[in-house]
Motif scaffolding. Structure first.
Motif, mmCIF file in Angstrom:
data_model
loop_
_atom_site.group_PDB
_atom_site.id
_atom_site.type_symbol
_atom_site.label_atom_id
_atom_site.label_comp_id
_atom_site.label_asym_id
_atom_site.label_seq_id
_atom_site.Cartn_x
_atom_site.Cartn_y
_atom_site.Cartn_z
ATOM 1 N N TYR A 64 54.031 6.723 16.228
ATOM 2 C CA TYR A 64 54.975 7.828 16.013
ATOM 3 C C TYR A 64 55.830 7.567 14.776
ATOM 4 O O TYR A 64 56.140 8.489 14.016
ATOM 5 C CB TYR A 64 55.857 7.995 17.250
ATOM 6 C CG TYR A 64 56.770 9.200 17.203
ATOM 7 C CD1 TYR A 64 56.254 10.490 17.207
ATOM 8 C CD2 TYR A 64 58.152 9.048 17.158
ATOM 9 C CE1 TYR A 64 57.085 11.601 17.172
ATOM 10 C CE2 TYR A 64 58.998 10.150 17.120
ATOM 11 C CZ TYR A 64 58.455 11.420 17.129
ATOM 12 O OH TYR A 64 59.291 12.518 17.078
ATOM 13 N N LYS A 181 64.026 14.471 16.140
ATOM 14 C CA LYS A 181 62.741 13.752 16.106
ATOM 15 C C LYS A 181 62.829 12.421 16.845
ATOM 16 O O LYS A 181 61.883 12.024 17.539
ATOM 17 C CB LYS A 181 62.312 13.537 14.652
ATOM 18 C CG LYS A 181 61.987 14.838 13.927
ATOM 19 C CD LYS A 181 61.797 14.635 12.439
ATOM 20 C CE LYS A 181 61.589 15.970 11.733
ATOM 21 N NZ LYS A 181 61.503 15.830 10.264
ATOM 22 N N PHE A 184 63.106 12.853 20.753
ATOM 23 C CA PHE A 184 61.816 13.067 21.411
ATOM 24 C C PHE A 184 61.195 11.743 21.847
ATOM 25 O O PHE A 184 60.771 11.586 23.000
ATOM 26 C CB PHE A 184 60.866 13.808 20.464
ATOM 27 C CG PHE A 184 59.439 13.822 20.935
ATOM 28 C CD1 PHE A 184 59.041 14.662 21.964
ATOM 29 C CD2 PHE A 184 58.491 12.985 20.359
ATOM 30 C CE1 PHE A 184 57.724 14.666 22.416
ATOM 31 C CE2 PHE A 184 57.174 12.982 20.800
ATOM 32 C CZ PHE A 184 56.789 13.827 21.831
ATOM 33 N N LEU A 188 60.935 10.529 25.770
ATOM 34 C CA LEU A 188 59.573 10.389 26.288
ATOM 35 C C LEU A 188 59.322 8.964 26.775
ATOM 36 O O LEU A 188 58.713 8.753 27.830
ATOM 37 C CB LEU A 188 58.566 10.760 25.196
ATOM 38 C CG LEU A 188 57.098 10.820 25.630
ATOM 39 C CD1 LEU A 188 56.870 11.987 26.586
ATOM 40 C CD2 LEU A 188 56.180 10.956 24.420
ATOM 41 N N ILE A 213 59.597 16.697 31.076
ATOM 42 C CA ILE A 213 58.885 16.383 29.824
ATOM 43 C C ILE A 213 58.585 17.649 29.012
ATOM 44 O O ILE A 213 59.022 17.758 27.858
ATOM 45 C CB ILE A 213 57.599 15.574 30.108
ATOM 46 C CG1 ILE A 213 57.956 14.218 30.729
ATOM 47 C CG2 ILE A 213 56.802 15.370 28.817
ATOM 48 C CD1 ILE A 213 56.762 13.406 31.177
ATOM 49 N N PRO A 214 57.859 18.630 29.565
ATOM 50 C CA PRO A 214 57.602 19.843 28.765
ATOM 51 C C PRO A 214 58.869 20.633 28.453
ATOM 52 O O PRO A 214 58.982 21.231 27.375
ATOM 53 C CB PRO A 214 56.650 20.660 29.646
ATOM 54 C CG PRO A 214 56.844 20.148 31.027
ATOM 55 C CD PRO A 214 57.196 18.709 30.883
ATOM 56 N N THR A 216 61.846 19.434 27.885
ATOM 57 C CA THR A 216 62.533 18.769 26.772
ATOM 58 C C THR A 216 61.880 19.096 25.436
ATOM 59 O O THR A 216 62.570 19.336 24.440
ATOM 60 C CB THR A 216 62.533 17.240 26.988
ATOM 61 O OG1 THR A 216 63.145 16.959 28.233
ATOM 62 C CG2 THR A 216 63.291 16.533 25.879
ATOM 63 N N ILE A 217 60.564 19.098 25.411
ATOM 64 C CA ILE A 217 59.850 19.428 24.173
ATOM 65 C C ILE A 217 60.209 20.842 23.714
ATOM 66 O O ILE A 217 60.484 21.078 22.528
ATOM 67 C CB ILE A 217 58.324 19.288 24.374
ATOM 68 C CG1 ILE A 217 57.961 17.818 24.611
ATOM 69 C CG2 ILE A 217 57.565 19.825 23.163
ATOM 70 C CD1 ILE A 217 56.539 17.590 25.055
ATOM 71 N N LEU A 221 62.220 21.916 20.229
ATOM 72 C CA LEU A 221 61.632 22.887 19.298
ATOM 73 C C LEU A 221 62.572 24.076 19.089
ATOM 74 O O LEU A 221 62.758 24.548 17.957
ATOM 75 C CB LEU A 221 60.276 23.372 19.827
ATOM 76 C CG LEU A 221 59.129 22.355 19.807
ATOM 77 C CD1 LEU A 221 57.913 22.916 20.528
ATOM 78 C CD2 LEU A 221 58.757 21.971 18.377
#
Length: 335
Positions: A64, A181, A184, A188, A213-214, A216-217, A221
């Motif tokens: 990452y 960034k 994330f 995670l 998890i989803p 937070t993404i 965004l």
């Protein structure tokens, strides 16, 4: 596609790539040796799952980081470059913590006769080498980042002009995007460890953690989108969600050390604490920067933030226009 175009951008790429390749190679060896030494009974011991999780998470961290390096150099984002150096320090600390955690986990497995006792002696040198490699990489990254700061300063000057107030607003925006960034990765990292370690998978807390998890993404965004569009309502909603995330991680941190539940997290207590604390700090910083970005709304920054997109569209328009122009005959046709 971006390609490094100076000595220092190439240097930053090479240093981070070399660090990642060496570290990943060492991690892969440790993982393979550990898996080969496990016995069948190990499936019933939680520690057999935690070590692969630590190693996989650490490896993902470097992959990452490479993505963020490319992104930072492509955007000429000095703040993100500095953030990567700080992130590397975090990976260095985690690498040091990892040694003791793996030692403890192997001790638990050994007590349950679930692993070959010789494994610790075989992998220990490699686990010690990893923080040394990362420490060297961090030092080199900081040296190169100092040079990149001067190199990218001119690009920012050309992009934003000499207006100091506008440069400060743009700097605040860059910090905010960089924080998103890094948020994330650390969120995670914490969540993955929690999901792997928790044994009670029918508990509501486990389902909530998976669902986070989803969600937070999507929040991250949306946060990036709202700040670019200068949506005050959207940012207020995002900031409220940040506070909810803050409460969530404080609750998790409490659970890790609560006398009634700490046994569930004992195998990864140090690692979970490390990620939880870093994430809490990042969330607080993100909230502060989000408020600062909101304060800068409707003060002329939006065109600068969206200039790149506008430039691309302009280039397409110009190209289309030239193509159309090219279709017009340059000589008169006589019938």
């Amino acid at each position: 596609m971006y390609k490094p175009n100076s000595m220092w951008t190439w240097s930053f790429c090479i240093v981070t790539l070399f660090q990642a390749v060496v570290t990943l190679a060492l991690e892969c060896y440790v993982f393979a040796d550990f898996q080969l030494k496990l016995k069948e009974i190990a499936v019933n011991v939680t520690a057999s799952k935690t070590i692969p999780t630590f190693l996989a998470l650490y490896s993902f961290g470097f992959i990452y980081e490479l993505v963020l390096v490319y992104d930072a150099l492509r955007l000429k984002n000095t703040i993100q470059v500095i953030g990567l150096c700080v992130c590397n320090v975090g990976l260095l600390i985690y690498g040091a913590v990892q040694v003791e955690q793996i030692k403890d986990a192997i001790g638990v497995l050994n007590d349950n006769s679930a692993i070959d006792p010789a494994v610790w002696g075989q992998i220990k040198p490699f686990l010690i080498i990893i923080p040394c490699v990362v420490a060297m990489g961090t030092l080199l990254m900081m040296i190169v980042a100092w040079k990149l700061y001067d190199e990218f300063a001119w690009s920012i000057y050309k992009h934003i002009s000499a207006d100091l107030r506008m440069k400060r607003r743009y700097l605040t925006y860059q910090i905010y995007i960089a924080l998103l960034k890094f948020d994330f990765f650390f969120f995670l990292g914490f969540t993955v460890q929690f999901v792997v370690i928790v044994t009670n998978r029918h508990d509501a807390e486990f389902a909530l953690t998976l669902a986070a998890i989803p969600v937070t993404i999507l929040i991250l965004l949306a946060a990036a989108l709202f700040v670019r569009r200068e949506s005050s309502i959207g940012m207020i909603v995002i900031i409220l969600l940040y506070f909810a995330a803050l409460a969530y991680f404080l609750f998790k941190l409490y659970r890790i050390y609560d006398k009634n539940t700490y046994q569930e997290y004992l195998q990864a207590q140090r690692s979970l604490t490390f990620f939880a604390v870093i994430t809490l700090v990042l969330i607080v910083m993100t909230i502060i920067n989000a408020c600062m970005c909101m304060h800068n709304f409707h003060k002329g920054l939006k065109p600068h933030v969206n200039r790149k997109k506008a430039r691309k569209e302009a280039e397409k328009t110009t190209e289309l226009s030239s193509n159309i122009t090219g279709q017009v005959p340059n000589r008169m046709m006589i019938d």
